[in-house]
Design a protein around this motif. Structure first.
Motif, PDB file in Angstrom:
ATOM      1  N   ALA A   1      20.348 -10.435   3.161  1.00  0.00           N
ATOM      2  CA  ALA A   1      21.162 -10.934   4.296  1.00  0.00           C
ATOM      3  C   ALA A   1      20.295 -11.799   4.958  1.00  0.00           C
ATOM      4  CB  ALA A   1      21.534  -9.483   5.345  1.00  0.00           C
ATOM      5  N   ASN A   2      21.002 -12.870   5.636  1.00  0.00           N
ATOM      6  CA  ASN A   2      20.418 -13.747   6.655  1.00  0.00           C
ATOM      7  C   ASN A   2      20.907 -13.863   7.934  1.00  0.00           C
ATOM      8  OD1 ASN A   2      19.231 -16.182   7.636  1.00  0.00           O
ATOM      9  ND2 ASN A   2      21.093 -17.277   7.354  1.00  0.00           N
ATOM     10  N   SER A   3      19.771 -13.777   8.970  1.00  0.00           N
ATOM     11  CA  SER A   3      20.597 -13.913  10.259  1.00  0.00           C
ATOM     12  C   SER A   3      19.854 -15.066  11.006  1.00  0.00           C
ATOM     13  CB  SER A   3      20.235 -12.288  10.981  1.00  0.00           C
ATOM     14  OG  SER A   3      21.268 -12.305  11.819  1.00  0.00           O
ATOM     15  N   GLY A   4      19.270 -15.799  10.273  1.00  0.00           N
ATOM     16  CA  GLY A   4      18.994 -17.396  10.868  1.00  0.00           C
ATOM     17  C   GLY A   4      20.040 -18.171  10.871  1.00  0.00           C
ATOM     18  N   HIS A   5      19.946 -19.222  11.643  1.00  0.00           N
ATOM     19  CA  HIS A   5      21.033 -19.818  12.303  1.00  0.00           C
ATOM     20  C   HIS A   5      21.957 -20.691  10.964  1.00  0.00           C
ATOM     21  CE1 HIS A   5      23.750 -21.966  15.010  1.00  0.00           C
ATOM     22  NE2 HIS A   5      23.734 -22.860  13.976  1.00  0.00           N
ATOM     23  N   PHE A   6      21.164 -21.126  10.116  1.00  0.00           N
ATOM     24  CA  PHE A   6      21.894 -21.934   8.958  1.00  0.00           C
ATOM     25  C   PHE A   6      21.689 -21.187   7.527  1.00  0.00           C
ATOM     26  CE2 PHE A   6      21.290 -25.818  11.652  1.00  0.00           C
ATOM     27  CZ  PHE A   6      22.397 -26.011  11.874  1.00  0.00           C
ATOM     28  N   ASP A   7      22.713 -21.474   6.681  1.00  0.00           N
ATOM     29  CA  ASP A   7      22.712 -20.826   5.452  1.00  0.00           C
ATOM     30  C   ASP A   7      21.475 -21.232   4.553  1.00  0.00           C
ATOM     31  OD1 ASP A   7      24.117 -23.050   5.141  1.00  0.00           O
ATOM     32  OD2 ASP A   7      25.575 -22.174   3.839  1.00  0.00           O
ATOM     33  N   VAL A   8      20.445 -21.588   4.739  1.00  0.00           N
ATOM     34  CA  VAL A   8      19.411 -22.356   4.141  1.00  0.00           C
ATOM     35  C   VAL A   8      18.477 -21.578   3.496  1.00  0.00           C
ATOM     36  CG1 VAL A   8      19.825 -24.727   4.999  1.00  0.00           C
ATOM     37  CG2 VAL A   8      18.242 -23.379   6.163  1.00  0.00           C
ATOM     38  N   GLU A   9      18.275 -20.234   4.442  1.00  0.00           N
ATOM     39  CA  GLU A   9      17.074 -19.355   4.152  1.00  0.00           C
ATOM     40  C   GLU A   9      16.961 -18.470   3.116  1.00  0.00           C
ATOM     41  OE1 GLU A   9      15.752 -17.212   7.704  1.00  0.00           O
ATOM     42  OE2 GLU A   9      16.522 -18.788   9.242  1.00  0.00           O
ATOM     43  N   ILE A  10      18.094 -18.402   2.514  1.00  0.00           N
ATOM     44  CA  ILE A  10      18.287 -17.601   1.095  1.00  0.00           C
ATOM     45  C   ILE A  10      18.662 -18.864   0.179  1.00  0.00           C
ATOM     46  CG2 ILE A  10      19.027 -15.874  -0.566  1.00  0.00           C
ATOM     47  CD1 ILE A  10      19.718 -14.495   2.219  1.00  0.00           C
ATOM     48  N   ASP A  11      18.017 -19.157  -0.836  1.00  0.00           N
ATOM     49  CA  ASP A  11      18.314 -20.089  -1.692  1.00  0.00           C
ATOM     50  C   ASP A  11      19.577 -19.547  -2.539  1.00  0.00           C
ATOM     51  OD1 ASP A  11      18.767 -22.308  -3.697  1.00  0.00           O
ATOM     52  OD2 ASP A  11      16.838 -22.078  -4.170  1.00  0.00           O
ATOM     53  N   VAL A  12      20.626 -19.651  -2.102  1.00  0.00           N
ATOM     54  CA  VAL A  12      21.986 -19.040  -2.585  1.00  0.00           C
ATOM     55  C   VAL A  12      22.389 -20.220  -3.893  1.00  0.00           C
ATOM     56  CG1 VAL A  12      24.570 -18.442  -2.308  1.00  0.00           C
ATOM     57  CG2 VAL A  12      22.769 -18.069  -0.590  1.00  0.00           C
ATOM     58  N   LYS A  13      22.274 -21.346  -3.768  1.00  0.00           N
ATOM     59  CA  LYS A  13      22.435 -22.401  -5.164  1.00  0.00           C
ATOM     60  C   LYS A  13      21.752 -21.852  -6.304  1.00  0.00           C
ATOM     61  CE  LYS A  13      23.076 -26.843  -5.901  1.00  0.00           C
ATOM     62  NZ  LYS A  13      21.708 -27.401  -6.444  1.00  0.00           N
ATOM     63  N   SER A  14      20.218 -21.519  -5.963  1.00  0.00           N
ATOM     64  CA  SER A  14      19.630 -20.999  -7.120  1.00  0.00           C
ATOM     65  C   SER A  14      20.168 -19.857  -7.721  1.00  0.00           C
ATOM     66  CB  SER A  14      18.284 -20.964  -6.689  1.00  0.00           C
ATOM     67  OG  SER A  14      17.457 -20.743  -7.708  1.00  0.00           O
ATOM     68  N   LEU A  15      20.410 -18.689  -6.884  1.00  0.00           N
ATOM     69  CA  LEU A  15      21.007 -17.515  -7.139  1.00  0.00           C
ATOM     70  C   LEU A  15      22.359 -17.611  -7.892  1.00  0.00           C
ATOM     71  CD1 LEU A  15      21.016 -14.469  -7.100  1.00  0.00           C
ATOM     72  CD2 LEU A  15      22.137 -14.455  -4.537  1.00  0.00           C
ATOM     73  N   GLU A  16      23.301 -18.480  -7.645  1.00  0.00           N
ATOM     74  CA  GLU A  16      24.447 -18.800  -8.383  1.00  0.00           C
ATOM     75  C   GLU A  16      23.990 -18.998  -9.745  1.00  0.00           C
ATOM     76  OE1 GLU A  16      27.807 -19.345  -7.005  1.00  0.00           O
ATOM     77  OE2 GLU A  16      27.556 -18.762  -4.892  1.00  0.00           O
ATOM     78  N   GLU A  17      23.099 -20.109  -9.955  1.00  0.00           N
ATOM     79  CA  GLU A  17      22.635 -20.851 -11.266  1.00  0.00           C
ATOM     80  C   GLU A  17      22.061 -19.772 -12.009  1.00  0.00           C
ATOM     81  OE1 GLU A  17      21.844 -25.111  -9.138  1.00  0.00           O
ATOM     82  OE2 GLU A  17      20.170 -23.926  -9.783  1.00  0.00           O
ATOM     83  N   GLN A  18      21.285 -18.561 -11.628  1.00  0.00           N
ATOM     84  CA  GLN A  18      20.461 -17.703 -12.134  1.00  0.00           C
ATOM     85  C   GLN A  18      21.653 -16.592 -12.749  1.00  0.00           C
ATOM     86  OE1 GLN A  18      16.900 -16.637 -10.393  1.00  0.00           O
ATOM     87  NE2 GLN A  18      16.846 -18.395  -9.466  1.00  0.00           N
ATOM     88  N   SER A  19      22.657 -16.576 -12.069  1.00  0.00           N
ATOM     89  CA  SER A  19      23.505 -15.303 -12.143  1.00  0.00           C
ATOM     90  C   SER A  19      24.605 -15.668 -13.598  1.00  0.00           C
ATOM     91  CB  SER A  19      24.350 -15.018 -11.129  1.00  0.00           C
ATOM     92  OG  SER A  19      23.465 -14.710 -10.186  1.00  0.00           O
ATOM     93  N   LYS A  20      24.817 -14.650 -14.257  1.00  0.00           N
ATOM     94  CA  LYS A  20      25.969 -14.996 -15.418  1.00  0.00           C
ATOM     95  C   LYS A  20      27.246 -14.387 -14.848  1.00  0.00           C
ATOM     96  CE  LYS A  20      24.817 -10.476 -17.758  1.00  0.00           C
ATOM     97  NZ  LYS A  20      24.494  -9.821 -18.832  1.00  0.00           N
ATOM     98  N   SER A  21      27.279 -13.623 -13.685  1.00  0.00           N
ATOM     99  CA  SER A  21      28.808 -13.498 -13.071  1.00  0.00           C
ATOM    100  C   SER A  21      28.421 -13.108 -11.609  1.00  0.00           C
ATOM    101  CB  SER A  21      29.331 -12.273 -13.621  1.00  0.00           C
ATOM    102  OG  SER A  21      28.573 -11.166 -13.688  1.00  0.00           O
ATOM    103  N   LYS A  22      29.625 -13.378 -10.713  1.00  0.00           N
ATOM    104  CA  LYS A  22      29.394 -13.047  -9.283  1.00  0.00           C
ATOM    105  C   LYS A  22      30.951 -12.568  -9.205  1.00  0.00           C
ATOM    106  CE  LYS A  22      29.984 -15.678  -5.079  1.00  0.00           C
ATOM    107  NZ  LYS A  22      30.100 -16.881  -4.578  1.00  0.00           N
ATOM    108  N   ARG A  23      30.882 -11.444  -8.356  1.00  0.00           N
ATOM    109  CA  ARG A  23      32.191 -10.825  -7.840  1.00  0.00           C
ATOM    110  C   ARG A  23      32.095 -10.473  -6.716  1.00  0.00           C
ATOM    111  NH1 ARG A  23      33.385  -4.792  -9.907  1.00  0.00           N
ATOM    112  NH2 ARG A  23      31.134  -4.280 -10.032  1.00  0.00           N
ATOM    113  N   ARG A  24      33.372 -10.353  -5.747  1.00  0.00           N
ATOM    114  CA  ARG A  24      33.345 -10.074  -4.491  1.00  0.00           C
ATOM    115  C   ARG A  24      33.570  -8.306  -4.501  1.00  0.00           C
ATOM    116  NH1 ARG A  24      33.887 -12.860   1.007  1.00  0.00           N
ATOM    117  NH2 ARG A  24      32.139 -13.400   0.297  1.00  0.00           N
TER     118      ARG A  24
END
Ligand SMILES: NC(=O)c1ccc[n+]([C@@H]2O[C@H](COP(=O)([O-])OP(=O)(O)OC[C@H]3O[C@@H](n4cnc5c(N)ncnc54)[C@H](O)[C@@H]3O)[C@@H](O)[C@H]2O)c1
Length: 415
Positions: free
Chosen positions: A290-313
């Motif tokens: 979880a991030n509570s800093g102002h912008f969504d840059v603190e966790i590299d979500v783009k890289s997480l997407e790339e390293q994942s074979k699937s994602k679901r809500r």
């Protein structure tokens, strides 16, 4: 009246939220009473980019009571409370904000606030000041003052001032003691855990929580996590803050050592990639981020997407990422500030303090001729805000005697 909100039918619900918030924002209501009489903002057009929450709505009402016309948009695509936006629109405020708006809508709405030709701006994160300076510089000549709410915005302002790029005065409300020592600490401390709980409903007791960043926010998050029974690891890069965390009783270590240990990671650094792309493979299976800093840059979500074979809500505001190794990592509120993405932001009482700061900063900026740089409010205004809040809470304090006052202002008296 011009507005863009999700659903005007939510206005009735929104009004009740405002009623509830006002119950707990006594200090700001006192400021409003004075503004109603004195009308310090008569003739002012205030453009705001602030989280559209019930507390912000009470600030809007306070400025309107002081004679301002207001146009407001959000300062994060996930933080708008749609019922509150509808209630404000019904009160005749130009409001452009929807929870889950696209990036395109976000900038369209910021531009609509700019179209309103503000004579003063209120920001949280500096996107409005930045847009005006980069894309709408013709507006600058009519802007008397701006105010900025958060650490990240103040960091951006310092960078602008250093480059000689800041063309109108802006007051760093975050630097008020009655702001960062309360909102960032107590507010972020409580509401960050509230957001993670609403997204996950995990039991904090017995978990290992890694707090990345031990500033005003991180200190609050760490102590509240400990209060819930978690064992807390702090990751810091500033030696003084790291020392404070150590002496506050937390384990302090570099992020690489914390990665395989923690069950929950919470970023509050105001910095990019505090949890970088190399981190996810080293985490425990089932780690929660979880991030509570102002912008969504603190966790590299783009890289997480790339390293994942699937994602679901998997739940409301909780995404499950399955890495190529089969390991799962869970991300709250898309990596956007979790207390506003998955909860309601800070409790009203703490926002009353922050927004007394905003209202009084705006008044100070309108009444004085400030030069085009970053300003802080005089300490006496901070003291006034603290007094208003103490009164609202029914707390009385003493004062110095004349003898004590004199003693504190002399150097002759010693042993
Ligand atoms: N969620 C909210 O409602 C809310 C409220 C207030 C502030 N904020 C935001 O939270 C963030 C933090 O605010 P703050 O007032 O605590 O700031 P701060 O400057 O007091 O603290 C940030 C800390 O993070 C540390 N840090 C920076 N990069 C790091 C890294 N890569 N690894 C580890 N530590 C690192 C810094 O050394 C500093 O001690 C900002 O983005 C601020 O705008 C959010």
């Amino acid at each position: 009246m011009d507005y863009k909100v999700k659903d005007m039918k939510l206005a009735k619900e929104g009004k009740m939220q405002l009623e509830w918030a006002e119950q707990q924002m006594g200090a700001l209501l006192e400021v409003r009473k004075r503004f109603e009489k004195e009308k310090p903002f008569k003739g002012q057009r205030v453009g705001m980019a602030l989280h559209v929450t019930k507390e912000t709505a009470i600030l809007v009402r306070t400025l309107v009571a002081g004679g301002a016309e207001v146009a407001i948009t959000g300062c994060n695509p996930l933080s708008t409370q749609d019922d509150v936006a509808a209630a404000l629109a019904e009160e005749g405020v130009r409001v452009y904000a929807k929870k889950g708006e696209t990036n395109e809508e976000y900038y369209d709405y910021l531009n609509r606030v700019a179209d309103f030709k503000p004579t003063a701006t209120i920001d949280d994160g500096l996107d409005l000041v930045s847009l005006i300076h980069k894309e709408r510089p013709e507006l600058i000549k009519d802007i008397k003052v701006g105010t900025e709410e958060t650490t990240t915005g103040v960091i951006r302002l310092r960078a602008m001032a250093k480059d000689g790029a800041l063309k109108y005065p802006v007051i760093a409300v975050n630097d008020n003691k009655t702001k960062h020592l309360f909102d960032n600490y107590y507010g972020t401390g409580q509401s960050t855990l509230d957001g993670i709980l609403r997204a996950t409903n995990i039991l904090f007791a017995g978990k290992i929580v890694c707090v990345v960043g031990y500033g005003s926010c991180g200190k609050g998050v760490a102590i509240r996590s400990q209060g819930f029974g978690s064992s807390v690891i702090v990751v810091e890069v500033d030696p003084v803050r790291a020392l404070q965390a150590t002496m506050d009783g937390f384990r302090v270590m570099p992020i690489d050592e914390a990665l395989p240990l923690a069950d929950v990671f919470i970023t509050v650094t105001g910095n990019k990639h505090a949890i970088s792309g190399n981190s996810f493979a080293k985490m425990k299976d089932g780690a929660i981020l979880a991030n509570s800093g102002h912008f969504d840059v603190e966790i590299d979500v783009k890289s997480l997407e790339e390293q994942s074979k699937s994602k679901r809500r998997i739940r409301w505001q909780l995404d499950e990422y399955t890495l190529k190794s089969g390991k799962k990592v869970f991300l709250c509120a898309e990596g956007r500030l979790v207390n506003l993405g998955a909860a309601e932001g800070h409790p009203s009482t703490v926002m009353s303090l922050s927004f007394c700061g905003q209202a009084l900063a705006l008044e100070y900026g309108i009444k004085n001729d400030l030069d085009a740089r970053l300003h802080t409010l005089p300490a006496s205004i901070d003291d006034d805000i603290a007094r208003l809040q103490l009164t609202a809470m029914g707390v009385k304090i003493g004062s110095l005697t004349a003898e004590q006052e004199k003693y504190l202002n002399t150097w002759e008296e010693g042993t």
